[in-house]
Scaffold this active site. Sequence first.
Site, short mmCIF file in Angstrom:
data_model
loop_
_atom_site.label_atom_id
_atom_site.label_comp_id
_atom_site.label_asym_id
_atom_site.label_seq_id
_atom_site.Cartn_x
_atom_site.Cartn_y
_atom_site.Cartn_z
N GLY A 58 0.85 -1.19 0.00
CA GLY A 58 0.00 0.00 0.00
C GLY A 58 0.88 1.24 0.00
O GLY A 58 0.56 2.26 0.62
N GLY B 143 -0.19 5.13 -0.93
CA GLY B 143 -1.16 5.88 -0.15
C GLY B 143 -0.53 7.02 0.64
O GLY B 143 0.67 7.29 0.54
N GLN B 144 -1.37 7.67 1.45
CA GLN B 144 -0.94 8.85 2.20
C GLN B 144 0.21 8.52 3.16
O GLN B 144 1.19 9.25 3.24
CB GLN B 144 -2.13 9.43 2.97
CG GLN B 144 -1.91 10.83 3.50
CD GLN B 144 -2.97 11.25 4.52
OE1 GLN B 144 -3.76 10.44 4.98
NE2 GLN B 144 -2.97 12.52 4.86
N ASP C 124 2.21 -1.96 -4.27
CA ASP C 124 0.84 -1.44 -4.28
C ASP C 124 0.09 -2.15 -5.40
O ASP C 124 0.71 -2.76 -6.28
CB ASP C 124 0.85 0.08 -4.52
CG ASP C 124 -0.41 0.76 -4.01
OD1 ASP C 124 -0.36 1.43 -2.97
OD2 ASP C 124 -1.47 0.61 -4.67
N ILE C 125 -1.23 -2.03 -5.38
CA ILE C 125 -2.02 -2.65 -6.45
C ILE C 125 -1.88 -1.86 -7.75
O ILE C 125 -2.09 -2.39 -8.84
CB ILE C 125 -3.50 -2.79 -6.01
CG1 ILE C 125 -4.25 -3.74 -6.95
CG2 ILE C 125 -4.19 -1.45 -5.91
CD1 ILE C 125 -5.58 -4.20 -6.40
N TYR D 261 -15.50 0.64 7.94
CA TYR D 261 -14.07 0.87 8.19
C TYR D 261 -13.76 0.69 9.68
O TYR D 261 -12.82 -0.02 10.05
CB TYR D 261 -13.73 2.28 7.73
CG TYR D 261 -12.34 2.75 8.06
CD1 TYR D 261 -11.22 2.16 7.50
CD2 TYR D 261 -12.14 3.85 8.92
CE1 TYR D 261 -9.94 2.62 7.78
CE2 TYR D 261 -10.87 4.31 9.20
CZ TYR D 261 -9.77 3.70 8.63
OH TYR D 261 -8.51 4.16 8.92
N LYS E 161 -11.51 -2.29 11.38
CA LYS E 161 -10.29 -2.00 12.14
C LYS E 161 -10.38 -2.64 13.54
O LYS E 161 -9.39 -3.17 14.04
CB LYS E 161 -10.06 -0.49 12.26
CG LYS E 161 -9.59 0.16 10.97
CD LYS E 161 -8.20 -0.32 10.58
CE LYS E 161 -7.71 0.26 9.28
NZ LYS E 161 -6.44 -0.33 8.80
C1 AKB Z 1 -10.52 8.43 7.95
O1 AKB Z 1 -10.93 9.59 8.06
O2 AKB Z 1 -11.20 7.48 7.56
C2 AKB Z 1 -9.09 8.15 8.38
C3 AKB Z 1 -9.00 7.70 9.80
C4 AKB Z 1 -9.25 8.65 10.89
O3 AKB Z 1 -8.70 6.58 10.03
N1 AKB Z 1 -8.28 9.31 8.19
#
Ligand code: AKB
Length: 316
Positions: free
Chosen positions: A9, A12-13, A35-36, A143, A147
């Site tokens: 990855g 990414g940022q 990365d992909i 998300y 996590k």
């Molecule tokens: C998001 O906004 O999804 C991310 C995070 C806080 O994990 N920057």
Amino acid sequence: MSEKILVIGANGQIGTELVVALRGIHGVDKVIASDINNPTYAIRNSGPYELVNVLDKDNLHHIFEKYRPTQVYLLAAILSAVGEQKPKMAWDLNMTGLIHVLDFAVEFKTAKVFWPSSIAVFGPHSPQFNTPQYCVMDPNTVYGFSKLAGERWAEYYFVKHGLDIRSIRYPGLIGWKASPGGGTTDYAVHIFHEALKKGKYESFLSADTTLPMMYMEDAIRATISLMDAPADQIKIRSSYNLAGISFTPAQLADEIKKHISAFEMGYVDTDPRQAIADSWPKSIDDNSAQQDWGWKLEYDLPKMTADMLENLKKII
Ligand code: AKB
């Protein structure tokens, strides 16, 4: 020990900055960026690069076999806002991708694995201020709960397989070298670009939405110092809280006005990211990180804003 570090990855940022930092420490050839997608401008022709899809087990297995990495950083993920548009895809990438990497790390005896978690693991019933390391966690984004489940898998692989996995619950990250990729905290990066280009910005979060954020310099330093810490100092194998700096869009706009006096800030009335932001903590307690591996923040809001503007104006 001579390191072989695989960053998955890398476009990414976080990846863009981490690859450069790790290559500075360990040497260009010791850090394999992957990365992909094809490499972004920032890391093109700067060292070894592989196309990797974490969901493609054969492809990933081949990369582990080829490099036998001593350290792996798994950064490939779908963030909060895009995750709500593509929930099944977000779950699949964030979860299956992690389990593939954990399994291969065990099979190839990878010495250390880093995997990022997020403040998104907290939810509406978590304490909003000074959110502790351990508390009620009821994330309501895909998300966020991917996590949280990932944190459980991380600790599980540590206990069951002895895998040395380390993790940070990142706040929103702000940097000038790379763009964020579809999160709720992205406004805090976009605002700098628009302030310099147009002198104004329309925030998709309301003026008084406080969120924990962190400057990328601090985030990269935290990541590398967590990975460098002796294993017996790492008491938490799910993921460490990191506080960063808490501010609202209005406070950030005021800080930018100290440098660009004509800067104008506006606010969009309805945006789905507002509900996500409202479910997240406003500030974080990171005592465990301070005590266990000596974490200390360097960039506050004025220092970050000044540095961001100074660097960004050279490249846009
Ligand atoms: C998001 O906004 O999804 C991310 C995070 C806080 O994990 N920057």
